[in-house]
Design a protein around this motif. Structure first.
Motif, PDB file in Angstrom:
ATOM      1  N   GLU A 176       0.791  -1.114  -0.076  1.00 49.00           N
ATOM      2  CA  GLU A 176       0.100  -0.064  -0.069  1.00 49.00           C
ATOM      3  C   GLU A 176       0.962   1.231  -0.107  1.00 49.00           C
ATOM      4  O   GLU A 176       2.116   1.349   0.645  1.00 49.00           O
ATOM      5  CB  GLU A 176      -0.903  -0.006   1.167  1.00 49.00           C
ATOM      6  N   ARG A 177       0.588   2.111  -0.590  1.00 49.29           N
ATOM      7  CA  ARG A 177       1.223   3.474  -0.510  1.00 49.29           C
ATOM      8  C   ARG A 177       0.766   4.296   0.645  1.00 49.29           C
ATOM      9  O   ARG A 177      -0.402   4.405   0.968  1.00 49.29           O
ATOM     10  CB  ARG A 177       0.667   4.286  -1.855  1.00 49.29           C
ATOM     11  N   LYS A 178       1.786   5.049   1.192  1.00 53.98           N
ATOM     12  CA  LYS A 178       1.497   5.650   2.237  1.00 53.98           C
ATOM     13  C   LYS A 178       0.926   7.189   1.886  1.00 53.98           C
ATOM     14  O   LYS A 178       0.886   7.691   0.960  1.00 53.98           O
ATOM     15  CB  LYS A 178       2.789   6.313   2.811  1.00 53.98           C
ATOM     16  N   GLU A 179      -0.075   7.468   2.940  1.00 56.55           N
ATOM     17  CA  GLU A 179      -0.946   8.588   2.689  1.00 56.55           C
ATOM     18  C   GLU A 179      -0.140   9.841   2.848  1.00 56.55           C
ATOM     19  O   GLU A 179       0.696   9.925   3.471  1.00 56.55           O
ATOM     20  CB  GLU A 179      -2.170   8.621   3.586  1.00 56.55           C
ATOM     21  N   ASN A 180      -0.646  10.784   2.239  1.00 54.66           N
ATOM     22  CA  ASN A 180      -0.448  12.282   2.670  1.00 54.66           C
ATOM     23  C   ASN A 180       1.049  12.582   2.347  1.00 54.66           C
ATOM     24  O   ASN A 180       1.891  12.958   2.817  1.00 54.66           O
ATOM     25  CB  ASN A 180      -0.465  12.728   4.207  1.00 54.66           C
ATOM     26  N   LYS A 181       1.294  12.140   1.032  1.00 50.37           N
ATOM     27  CA  LYS A 181       2.787  11.999   0.510  1.00 50.37           C
ATOM     28  C   LYS A 181       2.844  13.201  -0.496  1.00 50.37           C
ATOM     29  O   LYS A 181       3.858  13.709  -0.978  1.00 50.37           O
ATOM     30  CB  LYS A 181       3.472  11.024   0.056  1.00 50.37           C
ATOM     31  N   VAL A 182       1.745  13.904  -0.755  1.00 53.18           N
ATOM     32  CA  VAL A 182       1.505  14.999  -2.014  1.00 53.18           C
ATOM     33  C   VAL A 182       0.748  16.187  -1.240  1.00 53.18           C
ATOM     34  O   VAL A 182       0.098  16.061  -0.584  1.00 53.18           O
ATOM     35  CB  VAL A 182       0.740  14.393  -2.868  1.00 53.18           C
ATOM     36  N   ILE A 183       1.401  17.075  -1.417  1.00 58.32           N
ATOM     37  CA  ILE A 183       1.036  18.589  -1.159  1.00 58.32           C
ATOM     38  C   ILE A 183       0.810  19.338  -2.203  1.00 58.32           C
ATOM     39  O   ILE A 183       1.686  19.451  -3.117  1.00 58.32           O
ATOM     40  CB  ILE A 183       2.214  19.328  -0.195  1.00 58.32           C
ATOM     41  N   TYR A 184      -0.559  19.640  -2.348  1.00 56.73           N
ATOM     42  CA  TYR A 184      -1.028  20.607  -3.559  1.00 56.73           C
ATOM     43  C   TYR A 184      -1.147  22.118  -3.077  1.00 56.73           C
ATOM     44  O   TYR A 184      -1.695  22.313  -2.104  1.00 56.73           O
ATOM     45  CB  TYR A 184      -2.208  19.905  -3.990  1.00 56.73           C
ATOM     46  N   ILE A 185      -0.462  22.913  -3.742  1.00 61.80           N
ATOM     47  CA  ILE A 185      -0.986  24.236  -3.531  1.00 61.80           C
ATOM     48  C   ILE A 185      -1.261  24.934  -4.687  1.00 61.80           C
ATOM     49  O   ILE A 185      -0.748  24.735  -6.005  1.00 61.80           O
ATOM     50  CB  ILE A 185       0.740  24.785  -3.301  1.00 61.80           C
TER      51      ILE A 185
END
Length: 186
Positions: A176-185
């Protein structure tokens, strides 16, 4: 095949058939590595493709001998385990070397390696990134031995290897991929 599906479908293979890998497939994989982007087009890589079983086994044994005295306990255990093969008994090993004078050689060889891993997957082959080989090459005598034995270019160091071959087994599902690894601005 969709590139994202190729990426999601690729697995690290740790069990290989003895079947010889066709030269055309190896050449295609190497071409993919050579066409990777690199910082200021420096192309900080060099590759050594080893199909000779005796050399692969010698490299395995020599690396494990260095690992026996390594600072991390798990590596020492693997070094002492006679049954463990750092290349998982693959019929092909690709050594990935980097030019020490490159701008960002580790990034360059990482991109090239990923190109090769993905291309191998599309050809029905399995691969595994083998960082353990760098432990062996941290030993001066091992460096010198293989520099001569494999005619390694001056100014290059070994970063890692890639095991390559037809997989006996492939892990069915990726982790499974870890969550919250991308921040969108916005």
């Amino acid at each position: 095949m969709d590139i994202l599906e190729i990426i999601k479908g690729r697995r690290s293979v740790r069990s290989y058939e003895e079947t010889k890998v066709e030269k055309e497939k190896i050449e295609k994989i190497m071409e993919a590595g050579l066409w990777a982007p690199s910082a200021h087009n420096h192309q900080s890589w060099s590759f050594v493709v080893i199909e000779n079983k005796d050399i692969i086994e010698e490299l395995n044994v020599d690396t494990k001998n260095v690992m026996k005295n390594y600072k991390i306990e798990q590596f020492r255990k693997w070094g002492e385990n006679e049954k463990f093969n750092i290349f998982y008994n693959s019929p092909v090993v690709i050594l990935v070397l980097y030019d020490e004078s490159g701008l960002v050689p580790m990034q360059d060889i990482s991109v090239a390696s990923q190109n090769m891993l993905l291309t191998a997957h599309t050809l029905g082959l399995g691969t595994c990134w083998i960082g353990m080989v760098s432990i062996g090459f941290s030993d001066e005598s091992m460096q010198q031995k293989y520099k001569e034995k494999l005619n390694l270019p001056d100014g290059y160091k070994i970063s890692h290897a890639i095991s390559l071959g037809y997989p006996k087994t492939i892990p069915a599902k990726g982790p499974e991929r870890k969550e919250n690894k991308v921040i969108y601005i916005d």
